[in-house]
Write an enzyme that holds these catalytic residues in place. Structure first.
Site, PDB file in Angstrom:
ATOM      1  N   SER A   1     -25.264 -26.700  25.724  1.00 54.49           N
ATOM      2  CA  SER A   1     -24.813 -26.955  27.097  1.00 54.49           C
ATOM      3  C   SER A   1     -25.390 -25.970  28.106  1.00 54.49           C
ATOM      4  CB  SER A   1     -23.283 -26.898  27.160  1.00 54.49           C
ATOM      5  OG  SER A   1     -22.875 -26.965  28.518  1.00 54.49           O
TER       6      SER A   1
ATOM      7  N   THR B   1     -16.973 -32.030  27.618  1.00 54.26           N
ATOM      8  CA  THR B   1     -18.150 -32.843  27.354  1.00 54.26           C
ATOM      9  C   THR B   1     -17.936 -33.645  26.071  1.00 54.26           C
ATOM     10  OG1 THR B   1     -20.562 -32.814  27.280  1.00 54.26           O
ATOM     11  CG2 THR B   1     -19.459 -30.963  26.211  1.00 54.26           C
TER      12      THR B   1
ATOM     13  N   LYS C   1     -14.162 -36.637  26.334  1.00 53.12           N
ATOM     14  CA  LYS C   1     -13.759 -36.966  27.713  1.00 53.12           C
ATOM     15  C   LYS C   1     -12.570 -37.927  27.767  1.00 53.12           C
ATOM     16  CE  LYS C   1     -18.272 -36.087  29.734  1.00 53.12           C
ATOM     17  NZ  LYS C   1     -19.307 -36.531  30.679  1.00 53.12           N
TER      18      LYS C   1
ATOM     19  N   GLU D   1      -7.346 -39.215  41.362  1.00 56.03           N
ATOM     20  CA  GLU D   1      -7.629 -40.650  41.533  1.00 56.03           C
ATOM     21  C   GLU D   1      -8.975 -41.064  40.901  1.00 56.03           C
ATOM     22  OE1 GLU D   1      -8.347 -43.672  45.231  1.00 56.03           O
ATOM     23  OE2 GLU D   1      -7.617 -41.661  45.645  1.00 56.03           O
TER      24      GLU D   1
ATOM     25  N   ASN E   1     -13.670 -34.963  32.846  1.00 54.43           N
ATOM     26  CA  ASN E   1     -14.679 -33.950  32.507  1.00 54.43           C
ATOM     27  C   ASN E   1     -14.348 -32.582  33.103  1.00 54.43           C
ATOM     28  OD1 ASN E   1     -15.380 -34.177  35.211  1.00 54.43           O
ATOM     29  ND2 ASN E   1     -17.571 -34.022  34.816  1.00 54.43           N
TER      30      ASN E   1
ATOM     31  N   GLY F   1     -26.004 -49.995  29.545  1.00 51.33           N
ATOM     32  CA  GLY F   1     -24.966 -49.351  28.750  1.00 51.33           C
ATOM     33  C   GLY F   1     -23.585 -49.732  29.235  1.00 51.33           C
TER      34      GLY F   1
ATOM     35  N   GLY G   1     -18.714 -44.985  27.471  1.00 50.31           N
ATOM     36  CA  GLY G   1     -17.961 -44.089  28.345  1.00 50.31           C
ATOM     37  C   GLY G   1     -18.758 -43.637  29.563  1.00 50.31           C
TER      38      GLY G   1
ATOM     39  N   THR H   1     -24.316 -54.682  22.975  1.00 47.58           N
ATOM     40  CA  THR H   1     -23.156 -55.508  22.630  1.00 47.58           C
ATOM     41  C   THR H   1     -22.684 -56.170  23.934  1.00 47.58           C
ATOM     42  OG1 THR H   1     -22.604 -53.736  21.099  1.00 47.58           O
ATOM     43  CG2 THR H   1     -20.943 -55.451  21.399  1.00 47.58           C
TER      44      THR H   1
ATOM     45  N   GLY I   1     -31.469 -36.761  34.405  1.00 54.61           N
ATOM     46  CA  GLY I   1     -30.099 -36.497  34.836  1.00 54.61           C
ATOM     47  C   GLY I   1     -29.791 -35.027  35.130  1.00 54.61           C
TER      48      GLY I   1
END
Ligand code: ATR
Length: 276
Positions: free
Chosen positions: A15, A62, A66, A78, A87, A127, A130, A153, A243
């Site tokens: 991390s 992480t 989560k 919220e 997270n 995707g 999550g 899927t 990312g």
């Protein structure tokens, strides 16, 4: 003694969060200590409770915890409620409050750092796990022209779209749907976001040629390496982003929640990319 924070996960040794938060603390003159906390796969709750019992102030959560964090906290902000994942945890009046800053991180990176407004864009989200679920609400809030979810899927993508259908109508996004990857031929998108974990195995869903509209951006929520998805997108002529910016932006939002001050992210992104 410095206020204590940590990122909890399994694995967690990779991390970059400690590096980021230490840089934020230095920049804003805050006195914090930030560690990595490895929780056994069956010992998330115990590890969290011990950390706060021993005087910890806040946690980043992480993979793969989560959702467990969402179940564990005493109350939810919220945004975390929408994301169905937590997270960021903060201790407030002896209560654990859960937040989710991933969606804000993604949207801020896209719109502010990459100067790519989502409004009126045709968006493909790859995707339905999550990570994808966690950013759906925030993408819809930016009012794309359309949002198509593709997943290996298909049922899962359909369920996720159904879950958000009322919200999307409410936000004025009428074109939201799900398809398998095999049915994307002939469609074009302005923004394609990879929220699958396929890149971890060096894989990517099979995408057709011609998927990227002129000027399109390919965004991989993974960071730290050129993924098969970004390699494909680059070869197709799309602009590409990983990312890392999202990681730093979600961290900045967590830091703001904990410390009440939002650090500048650009110098930290540059530092992590080795440009500073
Ligand atoms: P995360 O929390 O990272 O989203 P997850 O909930 O396990 O993890 O979801 C992983 C996502 O990556 C899913 O959408 C998964 O597709 P399935 O729902 O069909 O399992 C997707 N995924 C993982 N490996 C993949 C691969 N090799 N090709 C395509 N999709 C993949």
């Amino acid at each position: 003694m410095s206020d204590r924070y940590a990122v909890i996960g399994n694995p967690v040794s990779h991390s970059k969060s400690p590096l980021i938060h230490v840089a934020f603390a230095r920049q804003t003159g805050q006195d914090i200590r930030y560690d990595r906390l490895l929780a056994p796969l069956d010992g998330f709750e115990d590890t969290v409770r011990r950390f706060f019992h021993e005087g910890g102030h806040g946690l980043n959560v992480t993979l793969p915890f989560k959702r467990e964090a969402w179940d564990l906290v005493d109350s939810l902000d919220e945004k975390a409620l929408e994301a169905e994942a937590v997270n960021t945890i903060k201790m407030v009046n002896a209560q654990l409050v859960g937040y989710n800053t991933d969606g804000v991180g993604l949207v801020t990176d896209l719109e502010r750092n990459l100067e790519f407004p989502i409004a009126n864009k045709r968006v493909l989200l790859m995707g339905a796990g999550g990570a994808a679920h966690g950013v759906m609400h925030f993408l819809l809030e930016r009012r794309p022209y359309s949002l198509l979810v593709a997943n290996r899927t298909t049922d899962k993508a359909m369920r996720m779209v159904s879950h958000f259908i009322n919200k999307s109508k409410h936000l004025g996004v009428t074109d939201i749907s799900a398809r398998p990857y095999g049915e994307l031929t002939g469609l074009q998108f302005d923004l394609v976001i990879n929220a699958t974990s396929a890149s971890l195995d060096g894989a990517m869903p099979l995408l057709p040629d011609g998927l990227f509209a002129p000027g399109a951006l390919a965004y991989d929520m993974m960071y730290g390496r050129e993924t098969a998805f970004l390699e494909f997108a680059r070869a197709q002529g799309a602009a590409c982003a990983d990312g890392l910016g999202m990681l730093v932006e979600q961290a900045a939002e967590s830091f703001r929640i904990w410390r009440g001050v939002r650090p500048l992210t650009a110098p930290v992104i540059a530092q992590l990319r080795g440009d500073a």
